[in-house]
Structures are given as C-alpha cells and as structure tokens.
Design an enzyme around this catalytic site. Structure first.
Site, PDB file in Angstrom:
ATOM      1  N   THR A  38       0.898  -1.040   0.053  1.00 33.90           N
ATOM      2  CA  THR A  38       0.113  -0.064   0.030  1.00 33.90           C
ATOM      3  C   THR A  38       0.775   1.183   0.112  1.00 33.90           C
ATOM      4  O   THR A  38       0.395   2.436  -0.569  1.00 33.90           O
ATOM      5  CB  THR A  38      -0.921  -0.001   1.133  1.00 33.90           C
ATOM      6  OG1 THR A  38      -2.049  -1.112   1.108  1.00 33.90           O
ATOM      7  CG2 THR A  38      -1.877   1.215   1.458  1.00 33.90           C
TER       8      THR A  38
HETATM    9  N1  LIG Z   1      -0.909  -1.679   4.185  1.00 34.80           N
HETATM   10  C1  LIG Z   1      -0.807  -2.752   2.919  1.00 34.80           C
HETATM   11  O1  LIG Z   1       0.165  -2.789   2.684  1.00 34.80           O
HETATM   12  C2  LIG Z   1      -1.955  -3.778   2.923  1.00 34.80           C
HETATM   13  C3  LIG Z   1      -1.557  -4.488   1.502  1.00 34.80           C
HETATM   14  N2  LIG Z   1      -2.823  -5.272   1.149  1.00 34.80           N
HETATM   15  C4  LIG Z   1      -0.490  -5.342   1.371  1.00 34.80           C
HETATM   16  O2  LIG Z   1       0.098  -5.870   2.226  1.00 34.80           O
HETATM   17  O3  LIG Z   1       0.270  -5.088   0.301  1.00 34.80           O
END
Ligand SMILES: NC(=O)C[C@H](N)C(=O)O
Length: 159
Positions: free
Chosen positions: A10
């Site tokens: 993210t």
């Molecule tokens: N906050 C994040 O990075 C969650 C994302 N789904 C990941 O693990 O890449």
C-alpha cells in the site's frame, strides 16, 4: 550505506482515476527521501510492485536473494503490511546485517498517510539496531517471529 529494496504494498499505491481504484506505482521512497532532505548514503532498488497478499514463495526467495547479495550491513525493505511478518521470517538467519521491514497502512500518495513517519522511523532503526530482522511500524519495533497484523486495529501486535 543503506540498501533499500522496495517490493510494493500500500505504501506505493497511487490512485488511478480512470479505473477509480488504487494500483501500485513507482516506489514512493526516492521522492520521500529527497523531499525530506535525507542525505544518509543509500541506494534504492525496486524489486517488485506487488500487493503483499500476492507475494509467493518465489517472490520471497527473490527478496531474500537480493538482501543476501547486498554488500550493505544495513538493509531496509518496504513491503505491504498484510504479509510483512511472513517475509520477515523468510529473511531470518542472514548473518551480519540489520534488516528492517516497513510499509504503511495508507498510501504515501495520500495526505493522511503513515508512510513518511514509518520510513523515517525505520531509517533510524536500521542504523541503530544490532544485526537481525525487524518490523518497524507506527513507532514500534517488532520481532517478525512473534508478531501479527491486527487488521481491524490497523496495527501490529506482539503475540
Ligand atoms: N497496508 C498494506 O500494505 C496492505 C496491502 N494489502 C499489502 O499487504 O500489500
């Protein structure tokens, strides 16, 4: 010298208006370090652009190989939070290196993001902690072997 490997997550997501969704873009960290006047010697390598839920064994082996091949004693890995501890466990046992994983709950590209705080905190951690593997998130240092992500609380907790 700090070797920085980016893997996606993210932290690197950007808004694609035409699709009305977030996608993983170029690594956010080079701009972030430049804008914050960070002059510690470092090198940034984008290893992959994946949400960490999509990382498989081969991806984790590639991350480990890159860290092992690095000539730096200080290694920072930016990574999605959902499986950050899984990759942290795969990085165990690399001798003589302080390896710190960090990421963000909100993309670096949005205003109310924890990305800059986490990267700054992780940069301090990687320069000061003894050799080993650590998760540095939201002002705390975690042992990947004994840590889980609390999704509802948007934080990591020690088991
Ligand atoms: N906050 C994040 O990075 C969650 C994302 N789904 C990941 O693990 O890449």
């Amino acid at each position: 010298m700090i070797d920085i490997f980016t893997t996606g997550g993210t932290i690197d997501k950007i808004y694609f208006d035409a699709l009305s969704e977030f996608q993983i873009g170029p690594a956010a960290i080079p701009d972030m370090l430049r804008e914050n006047n960070v002059h510690v010697a470092h090198r940034v390598t984008q290893l992959m652009r994946k949400d960490s839920l999509e990382l498989g064994d081969a991806d984790r082996a590639a991350i480990r190989a890159a860290v092992e091949a690095s000539d730096a004693a200080h290694v920072l890995v930016t990574h999605g939070t959902d499986t950050m501890v899984v990759t942290g466990r795969v990085l165990a046992g690399i001798a003589g290196k302080t390896i710190v994983l960090t990421g963000a709950m909100q993309p670096a590209s949005v205003r109310a993001s924890d990305a800059e705080f986490n990267v700054g905190f992780a940069l301090a951690a990687v320069q000061t902690l003894p050799p080993g593997v650590y998760v540095a998130m939201n002002g705390m240092i975690f042992d990947p072997e004994k840590t889980v992500k609390d999704r509802a609380g948007a934080r990591f907790v020690s088991e």
